[in-house]
Scaffold this active site. Structure first.
Site, PDB file in Angstrom:
ATOM      1  N   GLU A 266       0.829  -1.204   0.000  1.00 59.79           N
ATOM      2  CA  GLU A 266       0.000   0.000   0.000  1.00 59.79           C
ATOM      3  C   GLU A 266       0.866   1.259   0.000  1.00 59.79           C
ATOM      4  OE1 GLU A 266      -3.433   2.123   2.812  1.00 59.79           O
ATOM      5  OE2 GLU A 266      -2.230   0.465   3.587  1.00 59.79           O
ATOM      6  N   LYS A 330      -9.729   2.340  -3.367  1.00 61.73           N
ATOM      7  CA  LYS A 330     -10.211   1.814  -2.091  1.00 61.73           C
ATOM      8  C   LYS A 330     -11.625   2.299  -1.809  1.00 61.73           C
ATOM      9  CE  LYS A 330      -8.803   1.288   2.746  1.00 61.73           C
ATOM     10  NZ  LYS A 330      -7.823   1.670   3.778  1.00 61.73           N
ATOM     11  N   CYS A 382      -5.675  -2.651   2.753  1.00 58.51           N
ATOM     12  CA  CYS A 382      -5.571  -2.536   4.207  1.00 58.51           C
ATOM     13  C   CYS A 382      -6.859  -2.947   4.914  1.00 58.51           C
ATOM     14  CB  CYS A 382      -5.154  -1.110   4.564  1.00 58.51           C
ATOM     15  SG  CYS A 382      -4.750  -0.876   6.312  1.00 58.51           S
TER      16      CYS A 382
END
Length: 503
Positions: A266, A330, A382
């Site tokens: 990430e 995301k 994440c």
């Protein structure tokens, strides 16, 4: 035993006792893996609620939940204090505030349990109500889907239910088992019936271990290199570290071109895509020449959709280049880490509310998979991997799953270990291989059985090589998601509520 439990239930110290039970529960999760402790803590907590007023039950439930979250997410202190530059005393209060708010879920659950006298059918009602309130944490107020009971049983035979019922189904069966153990301890004369139910639940789980829901195609496997840069979190976004970071990742990857896939974690590229354009072109050319798919986390500024204030939307994204293509934004952002709720009020009040890269926008829920070497790769960044439904939806038509993370925020705390345990559960639920690439660890390859096939050590600059394989078939959870277990839980509660009202 029954007399002792009765004394504890009616003791004026019962709320403190409930808080201690909640504080012990996280030790059943990673990295401690003491799953029998979860059975004991939940069983004893359930026994604190009968014969209490709804307000007394509320206090005990809230105390249990606050203890659970106070210990279970204590790693937030590291993020807020060490990397959010907040004084230790204030960071402690902020973690306590999170625990108090999240503990209110269990408090409300306990209140409803007594308010509607559902304890008259405790074996039928407590577990469904407990699990529904866990499920609420996946979406209410954007959700904080952490510390679910089912994760504790990743090393037990109950986890074999995960491909069918998901983490909530595993949790439901665990809570029912805990109540059966409580009943055996309290009513020895009826122990055989409760023992029979436990034996059935765990016996079926034992048999399900040998059921294979998906089959890996070992002829179509991909060789993968996970590059773990181990960039210190406190310097990650500093301007002078930009070129250093790129040089570290480039050097680590030098020997990996020729692998099917090279993955960076990430935000491995600590700048927006337009700022890193020259570097991306160079890496793309290298990957293309080697017939390697290159996958990396990178912040993305959508310069084609600038608002009236002249600011483009920013996304936490994953890009695939070389022998791959695609861009993923995301969907579910971390409050305060990636966006600031009530920003006009809180921005600038504390350093923690003004962290670097905390103004992201959420991506569209309907996004295509990344393509790597003609295979579909589902993405999760994440925190997203903690959401069972998001992961299931993204992975539905994909061959593999990758989750990119930066757990450097959590230091040496339990956070990264809990996070990895969730990845194991997602692999079991979907029946697919998962590649986990992180900045400081724990990077790894997880099989469809939830097994950690390989993992890299934490806080080490390294490359982890392994293979992933497309699978044939789907798990029942992949097809149906949480609906079967939710319908069951709500159905049981509605019937019990109706019966209790008639008594």
């Amino acid at each position: 035993m029954n007399n002792l439990l009765s004394k504890l239930r009616h003791s004026k110290f019962a709320p403190i006792y409930a808080g201690i039970l909640g504080a012990l529960l996280p030790f059943s999760l990673a990295p401690y893996h003491c799953w029998p402790l979860a059975l004991v803590c939940i069983a004893l907590f359930a026994d604190l609620l009968p014969q209490q007023t709804p307000k007394q039950a509320l206090l005990r439930g809230w105390s249990f939940g606050t203890g659970l979250w106070g210990v279970g997410v204590s790693w937030l202190f590291v993020s807020i204090h060490e990397y959010g530059y907040t004084p230790a005393w204030l960071a402690s209060l902020m973690v306590l505030f999170v625990a108090i708010v999240m503990g209110s879920f269990t408090g409300l659950m306990a209140y409803l349990y007594r308010r509607f006298k559902l304890d008259k059918h405790a074996l039928l009602t407590f577990a469904p109500l407990f699990i529904i309130f866990e499920w609420l944490k996946t979406w209410l107020f954007t959700g904080f889907p952490w510390l679910f009971t089912g994760y504790a049983f990743i090393d037990s035979v109950l986890v074999a239910y995960a491909p069918i019922l998901g983490v909530f189904g595993v949790g439901l069966l665990a809570v029912v088992s805990a109540q059966c153990l409580l009943m055996i301890a309290k009513y020895q004369q009826k122990a055989w019936s409760y023992a029979a139910l436990i034996s059935l639940i765990w016996g079926v789980g034992y048999g399900l271990q040998y059921v294979t829901w998906t089959k890996s195609d070992y002829k179509q496997g991909l060789s993968v290199s996970i590059v773990q840069g181990n960039i210190p979190q406190d310097v990650k976004w500093q301007m002078e570290w930009r070129d250093k970071t790129l040089a570290i990742y480039e050097q680590l990857s030098k020997s990996e071109w020729g692998q099917d896939v090279v993955i960076w974690p990430e935000a491995a590229i600590p700048m927006f895509q337009y700022e890193a354009n020259d570097f991306l072109i160079k890496i793309n050319n290298t990957a293309t020449a080697s017939n390697t798919a290159f996958v990396t986390g990178i912040p993305y500024a959508d310069l084609e959709n600038i608002n009236k204030q002249g600011i483009p939307p920013f996304y936490n994204s994953i890009a695939a280049l070389g022998a791959g293509n695609g861009l993923y934004f995301k969907q579910r952002l971390v409050p305060f880490g990636e966006y600031v709720p009530f920003e006009s009020w809180l921005r600038g009040v504390l350093p923690f509310f003004n962290l670097e890269m905390s103004s992201f926008s959420a991506g569209n829920p309907q996004q295509s998979s990344l393509i790597v070497k003609d295979h579909k790769l589902a993405a999760a960044i994440c925190y997203e991997i903690a959401y069972p439904e998001i992961t299931r939806r993204n992975a539905e038509k994909a061959d593999f799953i990758t989750t990119l993370s930066n757990d450097g925020w959590f230091g040496t705390s339990t956070g990264p270990h809990q996070h990895l345990q969730m990845v194991q559960m997602r692999a079991l639920e979907t029946g697919k291989w998962i590649i986990r690439a992180t900045n400081t660890g724990i990077s790894g390859f997880i099989s469809p059985k939830g097994t950690i096939v390989k993992k890299a050590p934490q806080f080490k600059r390294t490359v982890l090589r392994g293979h992933v394989y497309p699978v044939k078939g789907q798990t029942p959870f992949s097809r149906l998601g949480n609906w079967p277990i939710l319908i069951f839980c709500f159905g049981i509660l509605i019937i019990s509520f109706w019966r209790c009202r008639r008594i």
